[in-house]
Design a protein around this motif. Structure first.
Motif, PDB file in Angstrom:
ATOM      1  N   ALA A 151     -25.868   4.596   6.303  1.00  0.00           N
ATOM      2  CA  ALA A 151     -25.145   3.336   6.111  1.00  0.00           C
ATOM      3  C   ALA A 151     -24.653   3.201   4.670  1.00  0.00           C
ATOM      4  N   ARG A 152     -25.520   3.554   3.723  1.00  0.00           N
ATOM      5  CA  ARG A 152     -25.113   3.462   2.315  1.00  0.00           C
ATOM      6  C   ARG A 152     -23.995   4.456   1.998  1.00  0.00           C
TER       7      ARG A 152
ATOM      8  N   ILE B 239     -27.486  -2.068   1.571  1.00  0.00           N
ATOM      9  CA  ILE B 239     -26.085  -1.679   1.756  1.00  0.00           C
ATOM     10  C   ILE B 239     -25.210  -2.373   0.723  1.00  0.00           C
ATOM     11  N   ALA B 240     -25.487  -3.644   0.448  1.00  0.00           N
ATOM     12  CA  ALA B 240     -24.718  -4.383  -0.559  1.00  0.00           C
ATOM     13  C   ALA B 240     -24.830  -3.724  -1.930  1.00  0.00           C
TER      14      ALA B 240
ATOM     15  N   LEU C 278     -19.278  -8.046   2.979  1.00  0.00           N
ATOM     16  CA  LEU C 278     -19.983  -7.612   4.177  1.00  0.00           C
ATOM     17  C   LEU C 278     -19.924  -8.671   5.270  1.00  0.00           C
ATOM     18  N   ILE C 279     -19.689  -8.227   6.491  1.00  0.00           N
ATOM     19  CA  ILE C 279     -19.865  -9.050   7.689  1.00  0.00           C
ATOM     20  C   ILE C 279     -21.065  -8.467   8.419  1.00  0.00           C
TER      21      ILE C 279
ATOM     22  N   GLU D 185     -24.179 -12.846  -2.270  1.00  0.00           N
ATOM     23  CA  GLU D 185     -22.773 -13.147  -2.535  1.00  0.00           C
ATOM     24  C   GLU D 185     -21.829 -12.276  -1.723  1.00  0.00           C
ATOM     25  N   GLN D 186     -22.191 -11.017  -1.501  1.00  0.00           N
ATOM     26  CA  GLN D 186     -21.293 -10.111  -0.793  1.00  0.00           C
ATOM     27  C   GLN D 186     -21.203 -10.396   0.705  1.00  0.00           C
ATOM     28  N   VAL D 187     -22.156 -11.124   1.255  1.00  0.00           N
ATOM     29  CA  VAL D 187     -22.097 -11.462   2.680  1.00  0.00           C
ATOM     30  C   VAL D 187     -21.085 -12.588   2.872  1.00  0.00           C
TER      31      VAL D 187
END
Length: 302
Positions: A89-90, A126-127, A134-135, A156-158
């Protein structure tokens, strides 16, 4: 972290074409994606569920994402899948960012189930591998709880949550929880053949939905979307009764047909996208004949 700027329209989940040697056919993929954007897609979700993410190597994944970015040509956002084993995933996250993707759809971890804290840690890991928004896909062994959505809203990235579980009451609580955290998250109906359930999702504040139908029949998906946007219940009902419900009945005959039928529909219409990869199977000739009849019945309404 900026929001993903989807335009008004249907979210497009393209298939991944394979050639006769079982290689990703980038030329056919580019044609598929470019024509979908021309047909009014709001955004492209490449190498996700309909794109057989589960069956792609990392190099194939990179080829799909870079092709999608080039074909979309900045007209709409391109979101790539990232999930499975955390290391994979990364790597997907890094490859997608290098290829120019605008965001990531975080798919469930591979096989194992962990506690809610572990799911948050999975998204955080992952972030940390990317700067992309990201969703998070709420489904299967990544089913989220209300408190987990609150914790994800602090990252924040979500920027969004996609529902693949189908618990309307729980999804309503997610929407309210995010609002309580002061986050204007994007919420998506990601159920199979989402058109059948979108009226209920819209009522709880979830206006966005993914459409596998758009990948094989954008004219039908756009007709439904236009009727949905206009509040034309009669037009929606006609399409549901004569096209979507028969399609779902056929889809439910065999596991994996949510993808296999889309590829078959494209082949029927002359786009050489090849077969699905194992463990999915292609429909029989008799099932393809029924799919052809279902598509014809839908188009007769247009």
């Amino acid at each position: 972290m900026s929001r993903l700027a989807f335009r008004d329209g249907v979210l497009f989940f393209p298939v991944t074409p394979f050639d006769a040697a079982d290689r990703v056919d980038q030329a056919v993929l580019a044609q598929h994606i470019s024509s979908g954007v021309d047909a009014g897609a709001a955004g492209v979700f490449a190498a996700c569920g309909t794109g057989e993410f589960h069956a792609l190597s990392i190099s194939e994944f990179g080829a799909v994402v870079s092709t999608a970015v080039a074909a979309a040509a900045g007209r709409v956002p391109v979101v790539a899948g990232a999930g499975g084993p955390l290391g994979h995933a990364r790597e997907c996250a890094r490859v997608a960012e290098e290829a120019g993707a605008d965001g990531l759809l975080v798919l469930p971890p591979y096989l194992v189930s962990g506690p809610q804290a572990g799911l948050v840690a999975y998204v955080e890991a992952i972030a940390a591998a990317t700067t992309l928004p990201l969703i998070v896909y709420h489904r299967a062994n990544a089913a989220l709880g209300e408190d987990t959505v609150r914790r994800l809203a602090e990252i924040e990235q979500v920027v969004g949550i996609k529902d693949g579980v189908g618990d309307i009451a729980l999804m309503q609580r997610f929407v309210l929880a995010a609002a309580a955290e002061g986050r204007d998250l994007l919420f998506f109906n990601g159920l199979l053949t989402a058109e059948l359930s979108q009226a209920a999702y819209r009522a709880i504040g979830v206006p966005l939905y993914s459409s596998a139908v758009f990948a094989m029949a954008p004219d039908l998906a756009v007709a439904f979307f236009d009727a949905y946007l206009a509040g034309d219940d009669a037009a929606q009902r006609r399409l549901l009764d004569r096209f979507y419900v028969p399609l779902v009945r056929l889809r439910d005959e065999t596991p994996g047909f949510a993808v296999s039928l889309v590829k078959a529909g494209l082949r029927i219409q002359g786009l050489p996208v090849g077969p699905v990869r194992a463990p999915l199977v292609d429909p029989t000739s008799e099932q393809e004949d029924r799919l052809r009849a279902i598509l014809d019945a839908g188009r007769a309404l247009l």
